[in-house]
Scaffold this active site. Structure first.
Site, PDB file in Angstrom:
ATOM      1  N   GLU A   1       0.813  -1.180   0.143  1.00 30.24           N
ATOM      2  CA  GLU A   1      -0.246  -0.084  -0.142  1.00 30.24           C
ATOM      3  C   GLU A   1       0.770   1.151  -0.102  1.00 30.24           C
ATOM      4  O   GLU A   1       0.920   1.887   0.851  1.00 30.24           O
ATOM      5  CB  GLU A   1      -0.999   0.124   1.195  1.00 30.24           C
ATOM      6  CG  GLU A   1      -1.893  -1.207   1.232  1.00 30.24           C
ATOM      7  CD  GLU A   1      -3.035  -1.250   2.138  1.00 30.24           C
ATOM      8  OE1 GLU A   1      -2.981  -0.309   3.203  1.00 30.24           O
ATOM      9  OE2 GLU A   1      -3.924  -1.899   2.091  1.00 30.24           O
TER      10      GLU A   1
ATOM     11  N   GLU B   1      -5.275  -8.604   0.143  1.00 35.67           N
ATOM     12  CA  GLU B   1      -6.063  -8.361   1.277  1.00 35.67           C
ATOM     13  C   GLU B   1      -7.538  -8.051   0.987  1.00 35.67           C
ATOM     14  O   GLU B   1      -7.805  -7.381   0.156  1.00 35.67           O
ATOM     15  CB  GLU B   1      -5.519  -7.116   1.985  1.00 35.67           C
ATOM     16  CG  GLU B   1      -4.029  -7.229   2.657  1.00 35.67           C
ATOM     17  CD  GLU B   1      -3.750  -5.943   3.399  1.00 35.67           C
ATOM     18  OE1 GLU B   1      -4.539  -5.088   3.599  1.00 35.67           O
ATOM     19  OE2 GLU B   1      -2.399  -5.818   3.438  1.00 35.67           O
TER      20      GLU B   1
HETATM   21  O1  IFM Z   1      -4.333  -3.559   9.075  1.00 35.43           O
HETATM   22  C1  IFM Z   1      -4.384  -2.995   7.683  1.00 35.43           C
HETATM   23  C2  IFM Z   1      -2.895  -3.376   6.816  1.00 35.43           C
HETATM   24  O2  IFM Z   1      -1.904  -3.199   7.513  1.00 35.43           O
HETATM   25  C3  IFM Z   1      -3.135  -2.771   5.451  1.00 35.43           C
HETATM   26  N1  IFM Z   1      -4.349  -3.101   4.782  1.00 35.43           N
HETATM   27  C4  IFM Z   1      -5.296  -2.559   5.449  1.00 35.43           C
HETATM   28  C5  IFM Z   1      -5.212  -3.188   6.764  1.00 35.43           C
HETATM   29  C6  IFM Z   1      -6.936  -2.843   7.546  1.00 35.43           C
HETATM   30  O3  IFM Z   1      -6.780  -1.452   7.632  1.00 35.43           O
END
Ligand code: IFM
Length: 442
Positions: free
Chosen positions: A163, A349
């Site tokens: 990210e 994710e």
């Molecule tokens: O916990 C975070 C993660 O570190 C990165 N993506 C989003 C998740 C939820 O906010």
């Protein structure tokens, strides 16, 4: 319709959110250690110093994954464990932790997916300018080469950054993440430097990890969707779309080698310094593109133009994020178009935070998380049926963990963690996911 044969079902975590043990085995400080100590930075005044104690309990966590039938584990390597000063001397005890983790995963039949950086920047490098300096691309390449060389005989799947939008904007403009800054210019400069670091890291991994290495990146997205199907809201969303920072600053340059003109125009004098060759470096050919998806951003037609709004009725999570599986479907179809089907898409994710209660039977009946996952996995299946080249799905997260500025008050895990005792309880969503994996679909 089942999912494709060999579809990768995984779970994801990150180092600072679960490992704890911040002062062990020579680990250097990261800017998150500093940020957590700043009054008001973390909602519950906590930090990642103990977290889920995964640094010591990783065998137990691998056993949980094995029990659930999880095929792939996406974890991140902590840069300050490997190079306590960010560059220079290697801390072999830190590397050994990841050696043991990888060996344990392979023994359990779980494929490791390593992310090289999930936000825990060494403090020593933050002091030298962090993401504001171009030099970070070379520091990052050196670090990437070390980890790839040491783990590359067993780890064949790599993500450079997690990210980069958060590294740039959440950290340098919105100020919610370390180092908590509020500068439009610094955010855009950091964005550009994350792309240079990504490009050099891809090259370093390929040169050091051996020919089996597959390399990608995990980008986050929050697609802009009209709040109603009315013509004016749909037009408002279409008008806003070119300003989507997730594509404009990251996916577009990585996939196509240029910034979306609208985001550069919006940046004006705050645009980053771009040198000859930078955009080609950012656009390395990838073996997969990772997408982190949680929610959408809603747009309506306002009096003076498009406005960001909330959906009036859709369910919201404990993060106050709208539940919208259609957003994931739309994102996958857009990525399919942008990649022309040439680059496999991995959902690196997906998941969400809801309040969990331990029932009298000792179990966690987290029906809302089960429904969230069901809806999103169905959306993935629909996208695949409609031609999207999706190869993997990773649930965020294996464990409840340290949710950055929100501390320990958010719960994303398939497994509940009692932080006082470090006891783990598999939630109903964990057992649901176990069945999905066993049946290769819902
Ligand atoms: O916990 C975070 C993660 O570190 C990165 N993506 C989003 C998740 C939820 O906010």
């Amino acid at each position: 319709m089942a999912f494709p044969k060999n579809f990768i079902w995984g779970v994801a975590t990150s180092a600072y959110q679960i490992e704890g043990a911040v002062n062990e085995d020579g680990r250097g400080r990261s800017w998150w250690d500093e940020f957590c100590a700043r009054p008001g930075a973390i909602q519950d005044k906590s930090d990642g110093s103990a977290a889920c104690d995964h640094y010591h309990r990783y065998p137990e966590d691998i056993a949980l994954m094995k029990q659930l039938g999880i095929k792939a584990y996406r974890f991140s390597v902590a840069w300050p464990r490997i190079l306590p000063d960010g560059t220079g001397k290697i801390e072999w005890r830190g590397l050994d932790f990841y050696n043991r983790l990888v060996d344990g995963l392979l023994e359990a039949g779980i494929t490791p997916y390593a992310t090289l950086h999930h936000w825990d920047l060494p403090s020593a490098l933050a002091a030298k300018g962090g993401w504001q300096t171009r030099e970070i691309a070379d520091w990052y390449a050196d670090y990437s080469a070390i980890v790839a060389r040491e783990l590359g005989d067993r780890v064949h799947n790599w993500m450079t950054l997690n990210e980069p939008w958060c590294i740039a904007f959440l950290s340098h403009e919105i100020g919610e993440h370390a180092p908590g800054l509020h500068s439009r210019k610094m955010a855009r400069q950091a964005a550009h430097h994350t792309l240079l670091a990504h490009g050099k890291s891809v090259q370093a991994i390929r040169a050091s990890a051996g020919s089996a290495a597959k390399v990608g990146i995990a980008l986050n997205f929050e697609p802009m969707m009209a709040v109603t199907k009315s013509k004016k809201d749909v037009a408002a969303a279409a008008q806003m779309n070119p300003l989507d920072q997730f594509f404009g600053w990251f996916a577009t340059p990585i996939l196509h080698g240029y910034y979306e003109p609208a985001v550069l125009e919006e940046a004006g004098a705050d645009a980053p310094e771009i040198k000859a060759g930078d955009m080609a470096l950012a656009a390395q050919k990838l073996d997969f593109i990772g997408a982190n998806y949680y929610t959408v951003s809603r747009v309506k037609a306002g009096k003076a133009g498009p406005e960001v709004t909330k959906h009036p009725t859709n369910e919201r999570t404990l993060m106050d994020w709208e539940v919208c599986p259609d957003g994931l479907y739309g994102l996958l179809m857009r990525l399919q178009k942008e990649t022309r089907g040439q680059t496999p898409i991995y959902i690196t994710e997906n998941g969400n935070s809801f309040v969990d209660v331990v029932s009298a039977d000792g179990r966690v009946h987290d029906e809302r998380r089960v429904e969230y996952l069901r809806g999103h996995i169905n959306a993935v299946q629909k996208a695949i049926a409609d031609g999207a080249n999706v190869g993997a799905y990773f649930v965020w997260s294996l464990l409840d963990n340290f949710e950055w500025a929100r501390g320990y008050q958010q719960f994303f895990g398939l497994v509940k963690v009692d932080y006082a005792t470090q006891k783990r309880i598999i939630k109903d969503s964990g057992y649901f996911y176990q069945k999905v994996i066993a049946g290769n679909g819902i």
